[in-house]
Design a protein around this motif. Structure first.
Motif, PDB file in Angstrom:
ATOM      1  N   ALA A  11       0.801  -1.273  -0.085  1.00  0.00           N
ATOM      2  CA  ALA A  11       0.061  -0.023  -0.030  1.00  0.00           C
ATOM      3  C   ALA A  11       0.721   1.201  -0.083  1.00  0.00           C
ATOM      4  O   ALA A  11       0.528   2.272  -0.699  1.00  0.00           O
ATOM      5  N   LEU A  56       1.808   9.193  -5.767  1.00  0.00           N
ATOM      6  CA  LEU A  56       1.945  10.695  -5.091  1.00  0.00           C
ATOM      7  C   LEU A  56       3.114  11.480  -5.516  1.00  0.00           C
ATOM      8  O   LEU A  56       3.268  12.481  -5.681  1.00  0.00           O
ATOM      9  N   CYS A  69       0.938   4.004  -3.004  1.00  0.00           N
ATOM     10  CA  CYS A  69       0.829   5.412  -2.817  1.00  0.00           C
ATOM     11  C   CYS A  69       1.833   6.294  -3.167  1.00  0.00           C
ATOM     12  O   CYS A  69       1.853   7.497  -3.596  1.00  0.00           O
TER      13      CYS A  69
END
Length: 307
Positions: free
Chosen positions: A40, A48, A44
């Motif tokens: 995860a 990002l 991300c």
């Protein structure tokens, strides 16, 4: 005879414990917890980090971005003021909002009526239409650029109707692709709505149009929002059709960004700061739309009926 539940006699905390529940949880969790957290975090970061870099580069000078600086050595906001004249972003954003917004509204409005007829009425050719709607999604858009361009160009010669270079010509082009998809989304959604509500309305004297506007439409807002947003996105992000079927005063924001990036590549130092700032400004409307309609998107994508 074996029992399916074991009773804990003394501690009193849990009355019944199913013997296979722990094993089922272990089988269901295919990966350990720490690995799930790591995956995860990596996903991300992959999403990002580019966004963070674009945001930082938009406040950096062209020399700083060209030299590979992640954190700007000198901060500036001049890029956000310059793009409105150098990129021509204001005109491009206005054209994108008009074309993509009208495509989303018209596509959603037509799709709910078409989907209602396909779901609730039986007629010859109904399955063929449904299969055709699904089959149209498999045709690449690039194959239709030349046929559409020739068709729209011929309309000026034979009909005296100018299509190439107009906003409404681009609107018709996007509607060609968005309407089948929006109709299929609404077909899937309306299949989950109970028929009893419509039958009750008909008993009270409602017409077909009354059932559609008073019963189906209020219950279909999540599906309508999903179909409208997915019709809005291709028109907002498209470069191929917009570059072929527009002129300088009707070009969209995506085309303006492409022309600006191509024009600055021949310079000694490309104007990276302005390109990053223009990219963020162009992406802002889509982000705001997702944030505002988030609950409708979740409801439209995960449910298909009323509770």
């Amino acid at each position: 005879m074996t029992t399916t539940a074991a009773i804990r006699p003394s501690d009193g905390s849990t009355a019944v414990d199913r013997p296979g529940s722990q094993q089922q949880r272990e089988v269901t969790r295919l990966l350990p917890g720490w690995l799930l957290v790591l995956i995860a975090v990596l996903l991300c970061a992959a999403v990002l980090l580019p966004i963070v870099y674009i945001g930082l580069a938009s406040f950096n000078s062209d020399i700083g971005v060209a030299s590979g600086e992640f954190w700007p050595s000198s901060w500036t906001i001049s890029n956000y003021f310059t793009i409105w004249t150098s990129v021509g972003l204001a005109n491009g954003l206005m054209n994108s909002l008009i074309v993509a917004g009208s495509t989303a509204v018209v596509s959603a409005a037509f799709s709910i009526g078409t989907a209602y007829v396909l779901v609730r009425y039986q007629f010859r050719g109904r399955r063929t239409i449904l299969r055709a709607l699904l089959g149209l999604q498999s045709i690449p858009g690039t194959l239709l650029v030349l046929p559409l361009f020739v068709l729209f160009s011929s309309s000026a010669t034979y009909l005296g109707l100018q299509v190439i270079g107009t906003r409404w010509g681009l609107f018709v082009t996007y509607l060609t692709f968005s309407l089948p998809f929006s109709t299929w989304v609404m077909v899937t959604y309306l299949r989950g709505l109970p028929k009893e509500l419509e039958e009750a309305a008909r008993i009270d004297g409602a017409t077909n149009l009354g059932v559609l506007t008073r019963i189906i439409l209020p219950l279909s807002w999540p599906g309508l929002v999903v179909s409208a947003i997915f019709a809005f996105l291709p028109g907002w992000n498209d470069v191929l059709f917009a570059s072929v079927m527009t002129r300088p005063d009707t070009q969209t924001a995506a085309v303006a960004l492409e022309i600006f990036s191509s024009a600055t590549e021949g310079g000694a130092i490309p104007q990276y700061g302005q390109m990053m700032a223009a990219s963020l400004v162009s992406a802002a409307p889509v982000v705001l739309i997702y944030m505002f309609f988030q609950k409708y998107l979740v409801g439209g994508l995960t449910s298909g009926g009323v509770k």
